[in-house]
Design an enzyme around this catalytic site. Structure first.
Site, short mmCIF file in Angstrom:
data_model
loop_
_atom_site.label_atom_id
_atom_site.label_comp_id
_atom_site.label_asym_id
_atom_site.label_seq_id
_atom_site.Cartn_x
_atom_site.Cartn_y
_atom_site.Cartn_z
N LYS A 191 -7.57 -10.32 1.05
CA LYS A 191 -5.93 -10.42 0.42
C LYS A 191 -5.21 -11.95 0.14
CE LYS A 191 -4.59 -5.81 1.60
NZ LYS A 191 -3.49 -5.09 1.52
N TYR A 225 -5.43 0.16 -7.57
CA TYR A 225 -4.54 0.66 -6.67
C TYR A 225 -3.93 1.52 -7.46
CZ TYR A 225 -4.78 -2.82 -2.62
OH TYR A 225 -5.13 -3.25 -1.51
N ASN A 246 -0.87 -7.48 4.32
CA ASN A 246 -1.66 -7.16 5.66
C ASN A 246 -2.61 -8.21 5.49
OD1 ASN A 246 -2.35 -5.92 3.89
ND2 ASN A 246 -1.64 -4.19 5.02
N HIS A 283 -7.74 -5.52 2.89
CA HIS A 283 -8.20 -4.32 2.26
C HIS A 283 -9.62 -3.60 3.21
CE1 HIS A 283 -8.14 -0.41 -0.44
NE2 HIS A 283 -9.53 -0.88 -0.77
N GLU A 293 -15.11 1.55 -4.85
CA GLU A 293 -14.22 0.68 -4.84
C GLU A 293 -15.41 -1.21 -4.82
OE1 GLU A 293 -10.57 2.01 -2.15
OE2 GLU A 293 -11.93 0.90 -1.51
P1 ADP Z 1 -4.69 0.34 3.54
O1 ADP Z 1 -4.69 -0.60 3.44
O2 ADP Z 1 -3.98 0.39 5.41
O3 ADP Z 1 -5.55 2.06 4.13
P2 ADP Z 1 -2.38 2.14 1.68
O4 ADP Z 1 -3.62 2.70 1.78
O5 ADP Z 1 -1.66 2.75 2.66
O6 ADP Z 1 -3.06 1.25 3.29
O7 ADP Z 1 -1.66 1.32 1.33
C1 ADP Z 1 -2.47 0.23 0.51
C2 ADP Z 1 -1.70 -1.15 0.89
O8 ADP Z 1 -0.61 -1.18 0.39
C3 ADP Z 1 -1.52 -1.97 2.58
O9 ADP Z 1 -2.57 -1.89 2.89
C4 ADP Z 1 -0.15 -2.66 1.65
O10 ADP Z 1 -0.50 -3.62 1.28
C5 ADP Z 1 -0.17 -1.98 0.94
N1 ADP Z 1 1.78 -0.38 1.62
C6 ADP Z 1 1.09 0.57 1.87
N2 ADP Z 1 2.48 0.57 2.52
C7 ADP Z 1 3.83 -0.35 2.29
C8 ADP Z 1 4.92 0.43 2.18
N3 ADP Z 1 5.71 0.72 3.19
N4 ADP Z 1 5.49 -1.16 1.49
C9 ADP Z 1 5.11 -1.83 1.21
N5 ADP Z 1 3.67 -2.44 1.16
C10 ADP Z 1 3.10 -1.36 1.69
MG MG Z 2 -5.33 2.44 1.50
#
Ligand code: ADP
Ligand code: MG
Length: 140
Positions: A11, A51, A114, A117, A128
């Site tokens: 990212k 997304y 974070n 992805h 994807e």
């Molecule tokens: P992952 O990436 O672990 O699969 P998700 O699919 O739930 O997680 O979410 C997609 C992305 O959205 C996350 O990687 C993160 O960048 C963002 N995200 C998820 N939950 C939150 C939140 N509560 N607040 C802000 N950003 C979030």
């Molecule tokens: Mg996810």
């Protein structure tokens, strides 16, 4: 267990920190092979499309702004059980909850910023991967 492919994105936060090589090293140490890789920048519209499963979430707008805020690295990873193996190597969504040594623990800034992805199922991985790569770009 089977040989799978999965989509990985480094990212904008991690690209800006210049830690893409360190992230790739963790992927390779976990037994994943990077079989395709490119640097690109998503438009806001492309981030919204990628997304769209999260379009009802409170963080959707902010997430799409973030994901289009700078260059990313898109990768196809291949290996035994690659979808789950990559998720383990990434760590939990919130870096504060991620296990020591995981990519998100070491390089993530926040639950949104974070670092990486990773696809969450083989079915989503196929969708994807096709979002970012043509079949001509994937050499197994
Ligand atoms: P992952 O990436 O672990 O699969 P998700 O699919 O739930 O997680 O979410 C997609 C992305 O959205 C996350 O990687 C993160 O960048 C963002 N995200 C998820 N939950 C939150 C939140 N509560 N607040 C802000 N950003 C979030
Ligand atoms: Mg996810």
């Amino acid at each position: 267990m089977s040989i799978q492919k999965t989509l990985s994105l480094i990212k904008p936060d991690a690209v800006a920190k210049n830690v893409t090589g360190s992230i790739n090293a963790k992927l390779e140490q976990a037994g994943l092979r990077i079989i395709a890789q490119k640097r690109l920048r998503l438009t806001k519209e492309q981030a919204e499309e990628f997304y769209k499963v999260h379009s009802d979430k409170a963080f959707y707008r902010s997430l799409c702004e973030f994901m289009s805020s700078g260059p990313i690295i898109a990768q196809v990873l291949c290996g035994e059980d690659a979808v789950a193996k990559n998720r383990q190597t990434m760590g939990a969504t919130n870096p504060m909850n991620a296990e020591i040594g995981t990519i998100r623990r070491d390089f993530g800034e926040s639950i949104e910023h974070n670092a990486v992805h990773g696809s969450d199922s083989p079915e989503n991985a196929a969708i994807e991967i096709a979002f970012f790569f043509s079949s001509l770009e994937i050499i197994e």
